[in-house]
Design a protein around this motif. Structure first.
Motif, PDB file in Angstrom:
ATOM      1  N   VAL A  14     -97.323  29.983   6.400  1.00 43.91           N
ATOM      2  CA  VAL A  14     -96.770  30.085   7.744  1.00 43.91           C
ATOM      3  C   VAL A  14     -96.784  28.721   8.424  1.00 43.91           C
ATOM      4  O   VAL A  14     -97.803  28.035   8.420  1.00 43.91           O
ATOM      5  N   THR A  15     -95.645  28.358   8.989  1.00 46.53           N
ATOM      6  CA  THR A  15     -95.583  27.155   9.814  1.00 46.53           C
ATOM      7  C   THR A  15     -95.570  27.607  11.265  1.00 46.53           C
ATOM      8  O   THR A  15     -94.747  28.448  11.650  1.00 46.53           O
ATOM      9  N   ILE A  16     -96.510  27.067  12.022  1.00 46.55           N
ATOM     10  CA  ILE A  16     -96.596  27.412  13.440  1.00 46.55           C
ATOM     11  C   ILE A  16     -96.438  26.154  14.283  1.00 46.55           C
ATOM     12  O   ILE A  16     -96.717  25.046  13.823  1.00 46.55           O
ATOM     13  N   HIS A  17     -95.974  26.362  15.497  1.00 45.81           N
ATOM     14  CA  HIS A  17     -95.917  25.276  16.479  1.00 45.81           C
ATOM     15  C   HIS A  17     -97.048  25.517  17.463  1.00 45.81           C
ATOM     16  O   HIS A  17     -97.118  26.575  18.090  1.00 45.81           O
ATOM     17  N   ASP A  18     -97.941  24.551  17.556  1.00 48.63           N
ATOM     18  CA  ASP A  18     -99.082  24.630  18.468  1.00 48.63           C
ATOM     19  C   ASP A  18     -98.652  24.014  19.796  1.00 48.63           C
ATOM     20  O   ASP A  18     -98.382  22.819  19.871  1.00 48.63           O
TER      21      ASP A  18
ATOM     22  N   SER B 102    -109.741  34.247  10.531  1.00 48.32           N
ATOM     23  CA  SER B 102    -109.841  33.123  11.470  1.00 48.32           C
ATOM     24  C   SER B 102    -109.078  33.449  12.758  1.00 48.32           C
ATOM     25  O   SER B 102    -108.167  34.281  12.757  1.00 48.32           O
ATOM     26  N   PRO B 103    -109.431  32.792  13.860  1.00 45.23           N
ATOM     27  CA  PRO B 103    -108.730  33.060  15.122  1.00 45.23           C
ATOM     28  C   PRO B 103    -107.213  32.841  15.039  1.00 45.23           C
ATOM     29  O   PRO B 103    -106.446  33.644  15.574  1.00 45.23           O
ATOM     30  N   VAL B 104    -106.784  31.784  14.361  1.00 47.43           N
ATOM     31  CA  VAL B 104    -105.342  31.519  14.256  1.00 47.43           C
ATOM     32  C   VAL B 104    -104.656  32.646  13.488  1.00 47.43           C
ATOM     33  O   VAL B 104    -103.642  33.196  13.932  1.00 47.43           O
ATOM     34  N   ALA B 105    -105.206  32.990  12.338  1.00 48.44           N
ATOM     35  CA  ALA B 105    -104.583  34.033  11.519  1.00 48.44           C
ATOM     36  C   ALA B 105    -104.589  35.380  12.234  1.00 48.44           C
ATOM     37  O   ALA B 105    -103.591  36.105  12.197  1.00 48.44           O
TER      38      ALA B 105
ATOM     39  N   GLY C 228     -90.340  33.190  15.097  1.00 45.44           N
ATOM     40  CA  GLY C 228     -89.860  33.110  16.469  1.00 45.44           C
ATOM     41  C   GLY C 228     -90.794  33.753  17.481  1.00 45.44           C
ATOM     42  O   GLY C 228     -90.700  33.481  18.676  1.00 45.44           O
ATOM     43  N   GLU C 229     -91.701  34.604  17.017  1.00 48.60           N
ATOM     44  CA  GLU C 229     -92.635  35.244  17.942  1.00 48.60           C
ATOM     45  C   GLU C 229     -93.790  34.300  18.264  1.00 48.60           C
ATOM     46  O   GLU C 229     -94.139  33.427  17.470  1.00 48.60           O
ATOM     47  N   SER C 230     -94.360  34.506  19.433  1.00 43.21           N
ATOM     48  CA  SER C 230     -95.487  33.694  19.880  1.00 43.21           C
ATOM     49  C   SER C 230     -96.742  34.543  19.960  1.00 43.21           C
ATOM     50  O   SER C 230     -96.677  35.771  20.038  1.00 43.21           O
ATOM     51  N   ALA C 231     -97.865  33.854  19.955  1.00 42.73           N
ATOM     52  CA  ALA C 231     -99.156  34.534  20.058  1.00 42.73           C
ATOM     53  C   ALA C 231    -100.146  33.591  20.717  1.00 42.73           C
ATOM     54  O   ALA C 231     -99.965  32.369  20.703  1.00 42.73           O
ATOM     55  N   GLU C 232    -101.186  34.170  21.279  1.00 43.65           N
ATOM     56  CA  GLU C 232    -102.248  33.357  21.860  1.00 43.65           C
ATOM     57  C   GLU C 232    -103.454  33.407  20.937  1.00 43.65           C
ATOM     58  O   GLU C 232    -103.907  34.483  20.544  1.00 43.65           O
ATOM     59  N   VAL C 233    -103.937  32.228  20.578  1.00 40.25           N
ATOM     60  CA  VAL C 233    -105.125  32.120  19.731  1.00 40.25           C
ATOM     61  C   VAL C 233    -106.333  32.227  20.651  1.00 40.25           C
ATOM     62  O   VAL C 233    -106.520  31.394  21.539  1.00 40.25           O
ATOM     63  N   ILE C 234    -107.120  33.283  20.436  1.00 44.88           N
ATOM     64  CA  ILE C 234    -108.289  33.526  21.283  1.00 44.88           C
ATOM     65  C   ILE C 234    -109.554  33.542  20.430  1.00 44.88           C
ATOM     66  O   ILE C 234    -109.482  33.387  19.218  1.00 44.88           O
ATOM     67  N   GLY C 235    -110.678  33.753  21.071  1.00 43.96           N
ATOM     68  CA  GLY C 235    -111.942  33.785  20.338  1.00 43.96           C
ATOM     69  C   GLY C 235    -112.500  32.392  20.116  1.00 43.96           C
ATOM     70  O   GLY C 235    -113.383  32.183  19.299  1.00 43.96           O
ATOM     71  N   ILE C 236    -111.954  31.443  20.845  1.00 44.48           N
ATOM     72  CA  ILE C 236    -112.407  30.056  20.779  1.00 44.48           C
ATOM     73  C   ILE C 236    -112.598  29.561  22.206  1.00 44.48           C
ATOM     74  O   ILE C 236    -112.191  30.223  23.163  1.00 44.48           O
ATOM     75  N   GLU C 237    -113.178  28.391  22.353  1.00 45.03           N
ATOM     76  CA  GLU C 237    -113.483  27.883  23.689  1.00 45.03           C
ATOM     77  C   GLU C 237    -112.237  27.684  24.550  1.00 45.03           C
ATOM     78  O   GLU C 237    -112.222  28.021  25.730  1.00 45.03           O
TER      79      GLU C 237
ATOM     80  N   PRO D  98    -108.464  28.808  24.439  1.00 47.83           N
ATOM     81  CA  PRO D  98    -107.332  29.519  23.838  1.00 47.83           C
ATOM     82  C   PRO D  98    -106.035  28.714  24.000  1.00 47.83           C
ATOM     83  O   PRO D  98    -105.898  27.927  24.941  1.00 47.83           O
ATOM     84  N   TYR D  99    -105.116  28.917  23.077  1.00 49.83           N
ATOM     85  CA  TYR D  99    -103.840  28.212  23.134  1.00 49.83           C
ATOM     86  C   TYR D  99    -102.742  29.068  22.527  1.00 49.83           C
ATOM     87  O   TYR D  99    -103.000  30.022  21.809  1.00 49.83           O
ATOM     88  N   LYS D 100    -101.510  28.693  22.835  1.00 49.24           N
ATOM     89  CA  LYS D 100    -100.348  29.458  22.389  1.00 49.24           C
ATOM     90  C   LYS D 100     -99.724  28.792  21.164  1.00 49.24           C
ATOM     91  O   LYS D 100     -99.642  27.567  21.080  1.00 49.24           O
ATOM     92  N   VAL D 101     -99.275  29.631  20.220  1.00 51.65           N
ATOM     93  CA  VAL D 101     -98.555  29.152  19.042  1.00 51.65           C
ATOM     94  C   VAL D 101     -97.281  29.979  18.882  1.00 51.65           C
ATOM     95  O   VAL D 101     -97.216  31.122  19.323  1.00 51.65           O
ATOM     96  N   THR D 102     -96.296  29.367  18.262  1.00 46.98           N
ATOM     97  CA  THR D 102     -95.057  30.066  17.936  1.00 46.98           C
ATOM     98  C   THR D 102     -94.834  29.941  16.434  1.00 46.98           C
ATOM     99  O   THR D 102     -94.989  28.855  15.866  1.00 46.98           O
ATOM    100  N   ILE D 103     -94.470  31.045  15.815  1.00 49.92           N
ATOM    101  CA  ILE D 103     -94.234  31.053  14.373  1.00 49.92           C
ATOM    102  C   ILE D 103     -92.846  30.486  14.102  1.00 49.92           C
ATOM    103  O   ILE D 103     -91.847  31.007  14.586  1.00 49.92           O
TER     104      ILE D 103
END
Length: 159
Positions: free
Chosen positions: A94-98, A126-129, A138-147, A149-154
């Motif tokens: 998977v290639t994601i955009h951070d 892992s939090p990212v996975a 094209g869908e986005s997600a928020e990486v949580i469970g870390i100090e 959190p940030y958004k990524v797009t697939i």
């Protein structure tokens, strides 16, 4: 009765573990036994650093053999999937955009046994996975469970 946890492995990961087990059992175990015998021949074992070192190595080898045997007794191969339904699954690249640093990253989603961040192989735990599992390009997600959190797009999924 407790359910035994299945270890998720790729076919490649299974082959690597089988090869490592053969090496440990067929070569390394015999080598360390020889080292122990040579160290014993030096005499007094109470102050024999070579003996202590060889015994420690033997313990590490036997522990790893036991660990691999347990994995091989309780594994599940990550199955091939229908490539028309491209969703992030274990085994996908998977290639994601951070969005936090505006960079793209490519990861292979694997089971914890094969996880190796240096090779861009991340555990499905892992939090990212966890954030991107079952999502489409094209869908986005928020990486949580870390100090922080940030958004990524697939960007791309290769199954």
């Amino acid at each position: 009765m407790a359910k035994t946890k299945k270890h998720l492995l790729t076919q490649e990961g299974l082959k690597k573990l089988q090869a490592e087990l053969r090496l440990l059992v067929d070569v390394k175990r015999a080598d360390v036994i020889k080292l122990i015998q040579e160290a014993r021949e030096q005499g007094d074992l109470s102050e024999n650093a070579d003996y202590d070192s060889a015994k420690a190595t033997q313990s590490e080898i036997e522990s790893r053999i036991t660990e691999i045997q347990d994995i091989l007794n309780h594994y599940e191969i990550i199955k091939e999937v229908d490539t028309k339904n491209k969703r992030v699954i274990v085994g996908a690249k998977v290639t994601i955009h951070d969005h936090s640093d505006e960079c793209n990253y490519t990861y292979e989603i694997v089971g914890p046994i094969e996880s190796d961040p240096a090779e861009n192989k991340i555990s499905h735990e892992s939090p990212v996975a966890k954030a991107i599992m079952d999502k489409k390009e094209g869908e986005s997600a928020e990486v949580i469970g870390i100090e922080h959190p940030y958004k990524v797009t697939i960007k791309k999924i290769v199954l």
